[in-house]
Motif scaffolding. Sequence first.
Motif, PDB file in Angstrom:
ATOM      1  N   PRO A 149       0.825  -1.215   0.000  1.00  0.00           N
ATOM      2  CA  PRO A 149       0.000   0.000   0.000  1.00  0.00           C
ATOM      3  C   PRO A 149       0.858   1.264   0.000  1.00  0.00           C
ATOM      4  CG  PRO A 149      -0.165  -1.155   2.110  1.00  0.00           C
ATOM      5  CD  PRO A 149       0.701  -1.980   1.229  1.00  0.00           C
ATOM      6  N   PRO A 150       0.411   2.284  -0.741  1.00  0.00           N
ATOM      7  CA  PRO A 150       1.169   3.532  -0.774  1.00  0.00           C
ATOM      8  C   PRO A 150       0.894   4.386   0.466  1.00  0.00           C
ATOM      9  CG  PRO A 150      -0.802   3.753  -2.097  1.00  0.00           C
ATOM     10  CD  PRO A 150      -0.755   2.320  -1.622  1.00  0.00           C
ATOM     11  N   VAL A 151       1.807   5.265   0.747  1.00  0.00           N
ATOM     12  CA  VAL A 151       1.610   6.264   1.791  1.00  0.00           C
ATOM     13  C   VAL A 151       0.673   7.314   1.210  1.00  0.00           C
ATOM     14  CG1 VAL A 151       2.753   8.102   3.091  1.00  0.00           C
ATOM     15  CG2 VAL A 151       3.853   5.868   2.845  1.00  0.00           C
ATOM     16  N   VAL A 152      -0.430   7.605   1.904  1.00  0.00           N
ATOM     17  CA  VAL A 152      -1.364   8.614   1.409  1.00  0.00           C
ATOM     18  C   VAL A 152      -1.616   9.741   2.415  1.00  0.00           C
ATOM     19  CG1 VAL A 152      -2.543   7.111  -0.247  1.00  0.00           C
ATOM     20  CG2 VAL A 152      -3.392   7.240   2.089  1.00  0.00           C
ATOM     21  N   PHE A 153      -1.285   9.525   3.652  1.00  0.00           N
ATOM     22  CA  PHE A 153      -1.488  10.548   4.677  1.00  0.00           C
ATOM     23  C   PHE A 153      -0.132  10.997   5.211  1.00  0.00           C
ATOM     24  CE2 PHE A 153      -5.329   7.830   4.891  1.00  0.00           C
ATOM     25  CZ  PHE A 153      -6.258   8.774   4.459  1.00  0.00           C
ATOM     26  N   SER A 154      -0.030  12.266   5.594  1.00  0.00           N
ATOM     27  CA  SER A 154       1.260  12.847   6.002  1.00  0.00           C
ATOM     28  C   SER A 154       1.863  12.183   7.241  1.00  0.00           C
ATOM     29  CB  SER A 154       1.113  14.348   6.241  1.00  0.00           C
ATOM     30  OG  SER A 154       0.205  14.586   7.304  1.00  0.00           O
ATOM     31  N   ASN A 155       1.050  11.552   8.051  1.00  0.00           N
ATOM     32  CA  ASN A 155       1.568  10.914   9.267  1.00  0.00           C
ATOM     33  C   ASN A 155       1.979   9.456   9.050  1.00  0.00           C
ATOM     34  OD1 ASN A 155      -1.169  10.184   8.917  1.00  0.00           O
ATOM     35  ND2 ASN A 155      -1.351   9.632  11.060  1.00  0.00           N
ATOM     36  N   GLU A 156       1.979   8.984   7.803  1.00  0.00           N
ATOM     37  CA  GLU A 156       2.316   7.600   7.506  1.00  0.00           C
ATOM     38  C   GLU A 156       3.742   7.482   6.955  1.00  0.00           C
ATOM     39  OE1 GLU A 156      -1.997   5.754   6.217  1.00  0.00           O
ATOM     40  OE2 GLU A 156      -0.742   6.595   4.636  1.00  0.00           O
ATOM     41  N   THR A 157       4.302   6.296   7.147  1.00  0.00           N
ATOM     42  CA  THR A 157       5.564   5.916   6.508  1.00  0.00           C
ATOM     43  C   THR A 157       5.291   4.635   5.730  1.00  0.00           C
ATOM     44  OG1 THR A 157       6.288   4.510   8.335  1.00  0.00           O
ATOM     45  CG2 THR A 157       6.920   6.861   8.442  1.00  0.00           C
ATOM     46  N   PRO A 158       6.146   4.267   4.789  1.00  0.00           N
ATOM     47  CA  PRO A 158       5.949   3.004   4.065  1.00  0.00           C
ATOM     48  C   PRO A 158       5.878   1.796   5.003  1.00  0.00           C
ATOM     49  CG  PRO A 158       7.557   4.343   2.918  1.00  0.00           C
ATOM     50  CD  PRO A 158       7.277   5.032   4.227  1.00  0.00           C
ATOM     51  N   GLU A 159       6.732   1.777   6.018  1.00  0.00           N
ATOM     52  CA  GLU A 159       6.740   0.650   6.957  1.00  0.00           C
ATOM     53  C   GLU A 159       5.433   0.585   7.739  1.00  0.00           C
ATOM     54  OE1 GLU A 159       9.157   3.055   6.888  1.00  0.00           O
ATOM     55  OE2 GLU A 159      10.726   1.915   5.866  1.00  0.00           O
ATOM     56  N   TYR A 160       4.934   1.747   8.121  1.00  0.00           N
ATOM     57  CA  TYR A 160       3.680   1.819   8.884  1.00  0.00           C
ATOM     58  C   TYR A 160       2.506   1.281   8.065  1.00  0.00           C
ATOM     59  CZ  TYR A 160      -0.455   3.813  11.085  1.00  0.00           C
ATOM     60  OH  TYR A 160      -1.698   3.979  11.644  1.00  0.00           O
ATOM     61  N   VAL A 161       2.345   1.773   6.835  1.00  0.00           N
ATOM     62  CA  VAL A 161       1.190   1.323   6.055  1.00  0.00           C
ATOM     63  C   VAL A 161       1.285  -0.168   5.745  1.00  0.00           C
ATOM     64  CG1 VAL A 161       0.548   3.569   5.092  1.00  0.00           C
ATOM     65  CG2 VAL A 161       2.129   2.126   3.836  1.00  0.00           C
ATOM     66  N   GLN A 162       2.497  -0.670   5.517  1.00  0.00           N
ATOM     67  CA  GLN A 162       2.648  -2.108   5.269  1.00  0.00           C
ATOM     68  C   GLN A 162       2.274  -2.917   6.511  1.00  0.00           C
ATOM     69  OE1 GLN A 162       3.318  -3.424   2.257  1.00  0.00           O
ATOM     70  NE2 GLN A 162       2.888  -5.421   3.145  1.00  0.00           N
ATOM     71  N   ALA A 163       2.740  -2.461   7.676  1.00  0.00           N
ATOM     72  CA  ALA A 163       2.433  -3.171   8.921  1.00  0.00           C
ATOM     73  C   ALA A 163       0.940  -3.132   9.232  1.00  0.00           C
ATOM     74  CB  ALA A 163       3.231  -2.578  10.081  1.00  0.00           C
ATOM     75  N   VAL A 164       0.309  -2.006   9.012  1.00  0.00           N
ATOM     76  CA  VAL A 164      -1.135  -1.898   9.268  1.00  0.00           C
ATOM     77  C   VAL A 164      -1.904  -2.817   8.322  1.00  0.00           C
ATOM     78  CG1 VAL A 164      -3.144  -0.357   9.194  1.00  0.00           C
ATOM     79  CG2 VAL A 164      -1.023   0.399  10.286  1.00  0.00           C
ATOM     80  N   PHE A 165      -1.543  -2.805   7.049  1.00  0.00           N
ATOM     81  CA  PHE A 165      -2.219  -3.680   6.087  1.00  0.00           C
ATOM     82  C   PHE A 165      -2.048  -5.151   6.468  1.00  0.00           C
ATOM     83  CE2 PHE A 165      -1.964  -6.133   2.028  1.00  0.00           C
ATOM     84  CZ  PHE A 165      -3.321  -6.122   1.750  1.00  0.00           C
ATOM     85  N   GLU A 166      -0.835  -5.535   6.825  1.00  0.00           N
ATOM     86  CA  GLU A 166      -0.586  -6.926   7.220  1.00  0.00           C
ATOM     87  C   GLU A 166      -1.382  -7.290   8.474  1.00  0.00           C
ATOM     88  OE1 GLU A 166       3.657  -7.149   7.602  1.00  0.00           O
ATOM     89  OE2 GLU A 166       3.966  -7.106   5.434  1.00  0.00           O
ATOM     90  N   ALA A 167      -1.431  -6.376   9.436  1.00  0.00           N
ATOM     91  CA  ALA A 167      -2.174  -6.650  10.674  1.00  0.00           C
ATOM     92  C   ALA A 167      -3.676  -6.775  10.399  1.00  0.00           C
ATOM     93  CB  ALA A 167      -1.917  -5.544  11.702  1.00  0.00           C
ATOM     94  N   LEU A 168      -4.215  -5.866   9.610  1.00  0.00           N
ATOM     95  CA  LEU A 168      -5.651  -5.931   9.296  1.00  0.00           C
ATOM     96  C   LEU A 168      -5.992  -7.196   8.517  1.00  0.00           C
ATOM     97  CD1 LEU A 168      -6.298  -2.210   8.291  1.00  0.00           C
ATOM     98  CD2 LEU A 168      -7.200  -3.388  10.313  1.00  0.00           C
ATOM     99  N   THR A 169      -5.150  -7.542   7.556  1.00  0.00           N
ATOM    100  CA  THR A 169      -5.400  -8.746   6.752  1.00  0.00           C
ATOM    101  C   THR A 169      -5.298 -10.004   7.613  1.00  0.00           C
ATOM    102  OG1 THR A 169      -4.546  -7.638   4.773  1.00  0.00           O
ATOM    103  CG2 THR A 169      -4.667 -10.031   4.702  1.00  0.00           C
ATOM    104  N   SER A 170      -4.290 -10.060   8.459  1.00  0.00           N
ATOM    105  CA  SER A 170      -4.126 -11.234   9.332  1.00  0.00           C
ATOM    106  C   SER A 170      -5.283 -11.374  10.307  1.00  0.00           C
ATOM    107  CB  SER A 170      -2.805 -11.128  10.108  1.00  0.00           C
ATOM    108  OG  SER A 170      -1.721 -11.194   9.237  1.00  0.00           O
ATOM    109  N   GLN A 171      -5.673 -10.268  10.924  1.00  0.00           N
ATOM    110  CA  GLN A 171      -6.792 -10.301  11.876  1.00  0.00           C
ATOM    111  C   GLN A 171      -8.072 -10.752  11.191  1.00  0.00           C
ATOM    112  OE1 GLN A 171      -6.768 -10.189  15.005  1.00  0.00           O
ATOM    113  NE2 GLN A 171      -8.774  -9.594  15.698  1.00  0.00           N
ATOM    114  N   TRP A 172      -8.340 -10.210  10.016  1.00  0.00           N
ATOM    115  CA  TRP A 172      -9.537 -10.584   9.266  1.00  0.00           C
ATOM    116  C   TRP A 172      -9.517 -12.081   8.935  1.00  0.00           C
ATOM    117  CZ3 TRP A 172      -9.816 -11.972   3.913  1.00  0.00           C
ATOM    118  CH2 TRP A 172     -11.122 -12.159   3.447  1.00  0.00           C
TER     119      TRP A 172
END
Length: 108
Positions: free
Chosen positions: A73-96
């Motif tokens: 996933p790309p960074v789209v918000f100013s408070n995000e980093t590439p590592e952050y968005v990747q970790a959030v996506f992985e966490a959401l996908t795993s939890q789901w």
Amino acid sequence: MRDDSYSDIHIHSQQRATRALIKFCEDHGDEYPSVAELRTCLKALEQGNVKAAVESYQKVPLGGMGCFNDWLPPVVFSNETPEYVQAVFEALTSQWSLLMRLSLPKTS
């Protein structure tokens, strides 16, 4: 297989996790075909149709090259980093995925 063999004990958590994953994908511009399947899964959960939700879940490819969770996933918000968005996506996908697996029929 009987419809009542699909557990609905976790349906509220499954709805919440599915909504969060869909929102993340929408916010970050992923229109991978599996996002439509996530929406179908959510609709089934909202209707209490766990069997249909599990069937949608099983149509989302997970775990390899070119699979849904292979997206960067790309960074789209100013408070995000590439590592952050990747970790959030992985966490959401795993939890789901983990929550949806709780409704799979028990095999004997």
